[in-house]
Design a protein around this motif. Structure first.
Motif: not given
Length: 105
Positions: A1-9, A21-23, A29-31
């Motif tokens: 799921m985190a990978a999906n959020r990373i890709e979205i961001l 804010f997205a940055a 998310e990386f952390a």
């Protein structure tokens, strides 16, 4: 799921590179996913685009600590304290000061 959020961001930042804010959310998310080197670089990018984004100093310092890069964590906290003094963000300043005080000498 985190990978999906990373890709979205990442996609959000491609569309709007000025979205601080997205940055910041991408750095978080990386952390959270253990990608600490990517996180600290992203926190640095947030600060480069908005030097007053106080939370980036705190969480960037935390990521540096987890990487055992204590002097870089210290620098991040100290810079964040300077920013929060200037901007009047007492809450974040107190968090930064507490984190700084817990670093080894």
């Amino acid at each position: 799921m985190a990978a999906n959020r990373i890709e979205i961001l990442k996609a959000m930042l491609e569309r709007n590179p000025a979205d601080t804010f997205a940055a910041y959310a991408l750095a978080q998310e990386f952390a959270n996913s253990g990608q600490l080197d990517a996180a600290v670089e992203q926190y640095r990018q947030v600060i480069a685009s908005n030097a007053d984004y106080a939370a980036a100093y705190y969480h960037g310092g935390q990521a540096f600590e987890k990487l055992d890069r204590i002097e870089e964590a210290r620098e991040m906290y100290e810079k964040g304290i300077e920013v929060t003094r200037r901007t009047g963000d007492g809450h974040t300043r107190s968090e930064l000061e507490a984190a700084l005080s817990m670093l080894p000498l």
